[in-house]
Design an enzyme around this catalytic site. Structure first.
Site, short mmCIF file in Angstrom:
data_model
loop_
_atom_site.label_atom_id
_atom_site.label_comp_id
_atom_site.label_asym_id
_atom_site.label_seq_id
_atom_site.Cartn_x
_atom_site.Cartn_y
_atom_site.Cartn_z
N HIS A 168 -8.06 -4.88 -0.80
CA HIS A 168 -6.76 -4.22 -0.60
C HIS A 168 -6.01 -4.78 0.61
O HIS A 168 -4.79 -4.89 0.61
CB HIS A 168 -6.97 -2.71 -0.45
CG HIS A 168 -5.68 -1.94 -0.32
ND1 HIS A 168 -4.73 -1.92 -1.30
CD2 HIS A 168 -5.20 -1.18 0.70
CE1 HIS A 168 -3.70 -1.17 -0.91
NE2 HIS A 168 -3.96 -0.72 0.31
N ASP A 169 -6.75 -5.16 1.63
CA ASP A 169 -6.14 -5.69 2.87
C ASP A 169 -5.45 -7.04 2.67
O ASP A 169 -4.82 -7.55 3.60
CB ASP A 169 -7.22 -5.86 3.95
CG ASP A 169 -7.19 -4.71 4.95
OD1 ASP A 169 -6.29 -3.85 4.84
OD2 ASP A 169 -8.06 -4.67 5.84
N ARG B 233 -11.76 6.73 9.64
CA ARG B 233 -11.31 5.34 9.63
C ARG B 233 -12.36 4.43 9.00
O ARG B 233 -12.04 3.49 8.26
CB ARG B 233 -11.02 4.88 11.07
CG ARG B 233 -10.56 3.44 11.18
CD ARG B 233 -9.31 3.18 10.36
NE ARG B 233 -8.70 1.90 10.69
CZ ARG B 233 -7.59 1.44 10.13
NH1 ARG B 233 -6.99 2.18 9.21
NH2 ARG B 233 -7.08 0.29 10.48
N ASP C 71 -8.55 -6.11 -5.23
CA ASP C 71 -8.17 -4.80 -4.69
C ASP C 71 -8.71 -3.72 -5.63
O ASP C 71 -8.27 -3.59 -6.76
CB ASP C 71 -6.64 -4.73 -4.61
CG ASP C 71 -6.12 -3.44 -3.99
OD1 ASP C 71 -6.91 -2.50 -3.78
OD2 ASP C 71 -4.91 -3.37 -3.71
N SER D 1 0.84 -1.20 0.00
CA SER D 1 0.00 0.00 0.00
C SER D 1 0.87 1.25 0.00
O SER D 1 1.74 1.39 -0.86
CB SER D 1 -0.95 -0.05 1.20
OG SER D 1 -1.93 0.95 1.09
#
Length: 364
Positions: free
Chosen positions: A345-346, A217, A312, A148
């Site tokens: 994405h994680d 967040r 992602d 990232s």
């Protein structure tokens, strides 16, 4: 076996840091951790670069921790970044809130926290600070790796210090943030800036902009998951009941999950740091800086490993393929892998087995 107990170390840089915005930071402290030993030639170092809300604690446990560092499954004896062979280093980013100089640090001029007096920073600035740390540790050759925003830093390292970097591992990343990425960051920053407790960034020792930071967040967290991941985890299930209440309180499991993620985050992160670090990501644009990606990569000497993940959508595979294509056009040695994963994405923090195999083979 996991890493044993580790301690964060702190180092004061010898010289001021001149920033891209034209300002100078006279005094910079860097927080960092190391795993494994430097060899006699000091050329077996891997610098692991953290993502947006990460920190120097990449592996092992601090005294009293229930959870290991954020990449513990990748760093250690026999792991992807093998501490039997390498000395792995991870430092907290400039502008952060976990020991490296940032907006919550004391400004030597005023003897108060910087707040919004902290200068606006770039990814390039963060790498300058890391380079000063690496120089202080008398390291001559370096492998860089990150996912990232960490991947952005790894790219910048290979461009800014081509004589030093031998291998660059760029995971779930991009050579420039998309308009969509900038948009999500902007909404997150607006949530913080419009919190009644924000007080123009001067909230230290007072009520903090908790709600704004929690919402920022929550927005960010949505971008880290994929639609499949969210569906598999929550679908449309209600939280603890069978029928809706017909009000505006938290009702769905996914809402409850986001609320929880927001609250946990508020306890460990500084709202001003979130503003500064997201802005640094927005400014990152290799193509704009060098005219084209090919132009940029002409200056690199390192071997590259580019990894992306099928689901992602924040930094989609196309962004990685663009980097790979430019590296190939400039005759650089590049390995590429797209990992099929529903995790979004994680995935770079979750898909350990495949990443480990590929990274070990690349480094050998």
């Amino acid at each position: 076996m996991s890493n044993k107990y580790v301690q964060t170390q702190f180092i004061d840089l010898d010289a001021p840091i001149e920033l891209d915005c034209g300002k100078i930071l006279e005094k910079v402290t860097v927080a960092y951790e190391t795993y494994g030993e430097l060899n006699e030639n000091r050329d077996n170092a891997i610098l692991v670069l953290h993502a947006l809300t990460g920190d120097a604690h990449a592996a092992g446990y601090h005294e009293g921790d229930k959870k290991a560092g954020w990449w513990d499954k990748m760093i250690g004896s026999g792991k992807a970044f093998d501490t039997d062979k390498y000395c792995v280093i991870c430092s907290n980013i400039l502008g952060g809130c976990k020991g490296t100089t940032g907006p919550s640090s004391i400004n030597p001029t005023t003897q108060k926290e910087y707040g919004l007096d902290f200068p606006v920073i770039t990814i390039e600035d963060t790498v300058k600070v890391q380079k000063a740390l690496i120089d202080k540790l008398r390291i001559k050759k370096l492998i860089v790796a990150g996912g990232s925003m960490g991947g952005m830093q790894a790219l910048e390292w290979s461009l800014a210090y081509p004589k030093m970097v031998t291998h660059s591992i760029v995971i779930a990343s991009t050579a420039r943030l998309s308009a969509q990425g900038i948009a999500f960051n902007a909404v997150g920053r607006n949530a913080i800036l419009s919190d009644p407790n924000f007080n123009n960034g001067d909230y230290y020792g007072k009520e903090t902009p908790e709600r704004g930071l929690a919402i920022a967040r929550m927005i960010g967290h949505i971008t880290y998951l994929s639609e499949d991941a969210m569906h598999n985890k929550f679908a449309r299930k209600l939280q603890g009941k069978d029928k809706p209440d017909f009000d505006f309180n938290v009702e769905f499991q996914v809402e409850s999950y986001l609320e929880h993620q927001g609250q946990v985050f508020v306890d460990r992160f500084d709202a001003n740091s979130y503003l500064y670090i997201t802005k640094a990501c927005d400014y990152f644009d290799v193509e704009k800086k060098y005219g084209s990606l090919e132009n940029a990569f002409k200056r690199c000497n390192s071997r590259f490993l580019i990894i992306c993940f099928s689901s992602d959508w924040l930094f989609p595979p196309a962004h990685s393929k663009e980097i790979v294509s430019a590296l190939m056009k400039t005759g650089k040695e590049v390995s590429f892998l797209q990992i099929e994963s529903p995790a979004g994405h994680d995935a770079f923090l979750l898909e350990f087995a495949t990443q480990t195999k590929v990274i070990k083979s690349f480094l050998s």
